[in-house]
Enzyme design. Structure first.
Site, PDB file in Angstrom:
ATOM      1  N   ASP A   1      -5.576  -0.330  -0.105  1.00 42.41           N
ATOM      2  CA  ASP A   1      -6.101  -0.458   1.074  1.00 42.41           C
ATOM      3  C   ASP A   1      -5.506   0.599   2.280  1.00 42.41           C
ATOM      4  O   ASP A   1      -4.457   0.487   2.693  1.00 42.41           O
ATOM      5  CB  ASP A   1      -5.722  -1.739   1.729  1.00 42.41           C
ATOM      6  CG  ASP A   1      -6.461  -2.335   2.761  1.00 42.41           C
ATOM      7  OD1 ASP A   1      -7.202  -1.223   3.476  1.00 42.41           O
ATOM      8  OD2 ASP A   1      -6.677  -3.551   2.973  1.00 42.41           O
TER       9      ASP A   1
ATOM     10  N   ASN B   1      -0.442  -5.610  -0.280  1.00 41.89           N
ATOM     11  CA  ASN B   1      -1.292  -4.287  -0.480  1.00 41.89           C
ATOM     12  C   ASN B   1      -0.700  -3.384  -1.737  1.00 41.89           C
ATOM     13  O   ASN B   1      -0.490  -2.306  -1.773  1.00 41.89           O
ATOM     14  CB  ASN B   1      -1.077  -3.328   0.752  1.00 41.89           C
ATOM     15  CG  ASN B   1      -2.318  -3.750   1.821  1.00 41.89           C
ATOM     16  OD1 ASN B   1      -3.295  -4.596   1.327  1.00 41.89           O
ATOM     17  ND2 ASN B   1      -2.106  -3.380   3.150  1.00 41.89           N
TER      18      ASN B   1
ATOM     19  N   LYS C   1       2.923  -4.029   2.973  1.00 42.78           N
ATOM     20  CA  LYS C   1       3.182  -5.384   2.828  1.00 42.78           C
ATOM     21  C   LYS C   1       2.781  -5.921   1.342  1.00 42.78           C
ATOM     22  O   LYS C   1       2.186  -5.024   0.735  1.00 42.78           O
ATOM     23  CB  LYS C   1       2.360  -6.471   3.564  1.00 42.78           C
ATOM     24  CG  LYS C   1       0.812  -6.007   3.451  1.00 42.78           C
ATOM     25  CD  LYS C   1       0.173  -7.050   4.705  1.00 42.78           C
ATOM     26  CE  LYS C   1      -1.292  -6.493   4.632  1.00 42.78           C
ATOM     27  NZ  LYS C   1      -2.343  -6.966   5.542  1.00 42.78           N
TER      28      LYS C   1
ATOM     29  N   ASP D   1       0.405   0.130   6.576  1.00 38.65           N
ATOM     30  CA  ASP D   1      -0.034  -1.250   6.663  1.00 38.65           C
ATOM     31  C   ASP D   1       0.899  -1.957   5.164  1.00 38.65           C
ATOM     32  O   ASP D   1       0.144  -2.356   4.527  1.00 38.65           O
ATOM     33  CB  ASP D   1      -1.590  -1.210   6.226  1.00 38.65           C
ATOM     34  CG  ASP D   1      -1.985  -2.709   6.475  1.00 38.65           C
ATOM     35  OD1 ASP D   1      -1.230  -3.674   7.041  1.00 38.65           O
ATOM     36  OD2 ASP D   1      -2.910  -3.024   5.842  1.00 38.65           O
TER      37      ASP D   1
ATOM     38  N   THR E   1       0.153  -5.289  10.362  1.00 37.95           N
ATOM     39  CA  THR E   1       0.465  -6.620  10.196  1.00 37.95           C
ATOM     40  C   THR E   1       1.499  -7.101  10.960  1.00 37.95           C
ATOM     41  O   THR E   1       2.602  -6.348  10.784  1.00 37.95           O
ATOM     42  CB  THR E   1       0.560  -6.873   8.569  1.00 37.95           C
ATOM     43  OG1 THR E   1      -0.411  -6.660   7.874  1.00 37.95           O
ATOM     44  CG2 THR E   1       1.047  -8.349   8.388  1.00 37.95           C
TER      45      THR E   1
END
Length: 688
Positions: free
Chosen positions: A522, A509, A506, A504, A541
């Site tokens: 996260d 985060n 991005k 995840d 995402t």
């Protein structure tokens, strides 16, 4: 009959005319309204033009003022000031002259009006007042002669004097005027003649006396400060030269009677040494302020605030006027390498400094100990600070009375977790984060639960989200992107060695700590996977998903390297390489695999991104035989010292993105949500 038809026809015609007239009137009214509206808008625009013109004129004036105030370029060499020794055996005690209160007031007023003397500190001014002697002169006496060398400063106590240059009268001096002040700094030639017009009384001081007393005072003060610093445990390992550098960075600050110097619960970032006066230390106990002790000259507080993020655990108040020598964290970090300091984990009086080890930090922490931090200003003043919102809950900023530290409290609805079938992921995230000890991954300190929520007490990263910073500046400079990406590579290296995929990545985060270092947050999509295995869940995402996830071909650690390439692109450009308002369009672009690079992007960055975002996961940089070493060795990271990065010895270029202010200044603001989640009593969280 004809008459009747004619009448009917006329009535019809009249009716039609009346209707046309009404329509015309309506049209006229509408046109009038439009006219008035246009006139109003025209006036507003004219007003706006006037305001813009006024601003433009102001800018022109500012520009003109700037050009008028510009410093002339020096055309000749500066005059050389020869060093003048200060006598070691000068007896200055005989020069002291007693002065009445009115005489002292007159001298002080004269000094405050003088450009040079007014810039001396209070102690220097008082010293000069003490050392000024009197000089009486008759009418016609010459006090200063043009062209001769000067050695004294004068203040007119009474009478009148005339200043001339080459025989031309320049001005008249009267009570309260100062002249000859440069002579107390260095041996200079007088540029004018000063003669008494009437009988005059002068206050004067010779250069050697002035310089001797100032030097003696400065040496004593420096030795005193050095002694005070040596009593601070954190500075015990520093050499005299390093302590001297700290003194050079300190500033004198004054506090009035009853003024609070530090307040319990506030952020600590300044170290104080008391030079003069007394300070009372109090602490809130059972709702009442209890006096802990009093501090006096030489006592110091706040040394650990220079090297750690702390909350003050006591209040310090000035008893009468107090003078302190102070240095803040920013100035201190520019002076002394933090890594050479001796850190002490036992609690200091004014900063609680529990160890960074999770077990000792929160071993006695209870959910009831967590206190929400409130906004101190703005539209949400007085409301609890919310750091972020997510699909399952929110993250709030909290502190504790005893641990003296900020935490990010992740509060997640248990009912929603069950509805979205995320129980296993949440339990895995807890287990994973409690086992992690990596400087590039956010720490989980403890977890709690009640009938509505599960709570995760996380490390607070005060610098905010990389996402927020990226939106503020549109796109990052290359050196900042290199640093951010390098921190992510270190986090990946740690996780992949433990057979954990992140999945995840991005900007949302990635968090900045107080020094500008990046921490991954996260772990809701993280998964443990043995090498050689694949997993087939569809998660992540959209803009950051690898093609094998979209095609459900099974994915592994290669998906993390794809998302790293997307991240580097977004940080450099401001948007990801595959983007659209529709997810299906995003997926189509990812599967097409065509990346368009802007002309300003360097060749090395293009090379790295294209190698990370190869369609076949087995061909991606970082996912071949040499593993993550190939990423570290790519030429885009040529200037990165990986060892120093791991040791956190690099000055983070990201630190300039961090704003100064309240602890929540680097986060977006959210209204407080008073609503409660539904209860969940299924018991899935019994091991949480």
């Amino acid at each position: 009959m004809i008459s009747s038809c004619l009448r009917t026809s006329m009535e019809v015609t009249l009716k039609e005319l009346r209707q046309k007239l009404e329509k015309q009137c309506q049209l006229n009214r509408e046109l009038q309204n439009e006219k008035e509206d246009l006139e109003t808008r025209l006036k507003e625009k004219e007003k706006l033009v006037e305001e813009l013109q006024s601003r433009l004129d102001g800018l022109d004036q500012l520009s003109q003022r700037y050009s008028n105030d510009r410093v002339e370029v020096r055309q000749s060499r500066a005059a050389v000031m020869a060093p003048e020794p200060i006598p070691d055996d000068m007896d200055i005690s005989t020069t002291r002259v007693k002065k009445t209160a009115s005489e002292r007031a007159q001298i002080m007023k004269a000094m405050q009006k003088n450009d040079f003397l007014s810039r001396l500190d209070e102690e220097q001014i008082n010293m000069m007042v003490e050392l000024l002697t009197t000089l009486d002169r008759c009418p016609g006496d010459e006090i200063i002669k043009e062209g001769t060398e000067g050695d004294s400063l004068y203040i007119v106590a009474a009478g009148e004097l005339r200043v001339t240059q080459a025989g031309r009268i320049l001005r008249t001096l009267t009570s309260g005027d100062v002249f000859g002040e440069l002579a107390i700094l260095y041996n200079c030639k007088r540029t004018a003649t000063v003669k008494a017009v009437t009988a005059v009384k002068l206050w004067c001081i010779e250069r050697q006396i002035y310089r001797s007393i100032m030097a003696i005072k400065s040496k004593k003060k420096r030795e005193q400060l050095m002694g005070f610093l040596k009593t601070a445990r954190t500075f015990k390992s520093l050499r005299d030269g390093q302590l001297s550098s700290i003194i050079d960075s300190m500033e004198e600050v004054k506090f009035q009677e009853n003024e609070v110097i530090v307040r319990e619960g506030a952020e600590g970032d300044t170290f104080y040494i008391i030079l003069k006066g007394e300070v009372e230390v109090t602490k809130k106990v059972n709702g009442q302020q209890k006096i802990i002790r009093k501090m006096k000259q030489g006592d110091h507080f706040g040394e650990l605030a220079l090297i750690r993020e702390n909350l003050r655990t006591a209040t310090c108040t000035a008893l009468g006027s107090v003078t302190c020598f102070a240095i803040d964290k920013e100035a201190f970090e520019e002076t002394i390498p933090i890594e050479i300091l001796e850190l002490h984990d036992d609690p200091d009086l004014l900063e609680n400094t529990q160890t960074s080890k999770k077990q000792s930090l929160v071993s006695s922490l209870q959910l009831s100990d967590l206190i929400p931090v409130l906004y101190q200003e703005g539209r949400y003043q007085g409301s609890p600070v919310t750091l972020g919102l997510g699909g399952f809950g929110r993250v709030e900023l909290v502190t504790t009375l005893y641990h003296g530290k900020y935490f990010a409290l992740k509060k997640i609805s248990k009912k929603l977790i069950v509805e979205k079938r995320q129980e296993e992921h949440v339990l895995f995230e807890k287990k994973l984060l409690l086992d992690i000890e990596c400087d590039f991954i956010v720490r989980l300190h403890d977890t709690f639960k009640d009938s509505r929520y599960i709570y995760m007490v996380m490390e607070f990263c005060s610098g905010g989200e990389i996402w927020t910073k990226l939106k503020e500046v549109r796109r990052f400079e290359e050196n900042i992107t290199v640093f951010v990406a390098a921190c992510v590579v270190e986090a990946y290296s740690y996780l992949h060695k433990k057979d954990i995929m992140y999945r995840d990545l991005k900007p949302e985060n990635l968090m900045l700590d107080s020094r500008g270092y990046i921490k991954l947050v996260d772990f809701g999509f993280a998964k443990k996977l043995q090498r050689g295995q694949k997993t087939y869940s569809f998660c992540g995402t959209p803009e950051y998903m690898a093609p094998e996830i979209i095609q459900n071909q099974g994915h592994d650690f290669g998906a993390d390297f794809w998302s790293l390439g997307v991240l580097v692109y977004e940080l450099l450009v401001g948007s990801p390489p595959f983007s659209s308002s529709e997810p299906q369009s995003i997926y189509a672009k990812i599967l097409d695999g065509v990346i368009k690079y802007p002309p300003y992007m360097g060749e090395a960055a293009r090379s790295l991104i294209s190698k990370l975002c190869r369609p076949r996961p087995g061909q991606r940089l970082g996912n071949t035989k040499n593993g993550i070493k190939d990423v570290r060795n790519h030429r885009w990271f040529n200037n990165m010292n990986w060892h120093k990065l791991r040791m956190k010895q690099i000055s983070a270029p990201t630190v300039k993105l961090i704003r100064k202010g309240p602890c929540y200044i680097n986060f977006d603001r959210f209204p407080f949500d008073k609503s409660l989640a539904e209860e969940d009593l299924s018991g899935w969280d019994r091991d949480f």
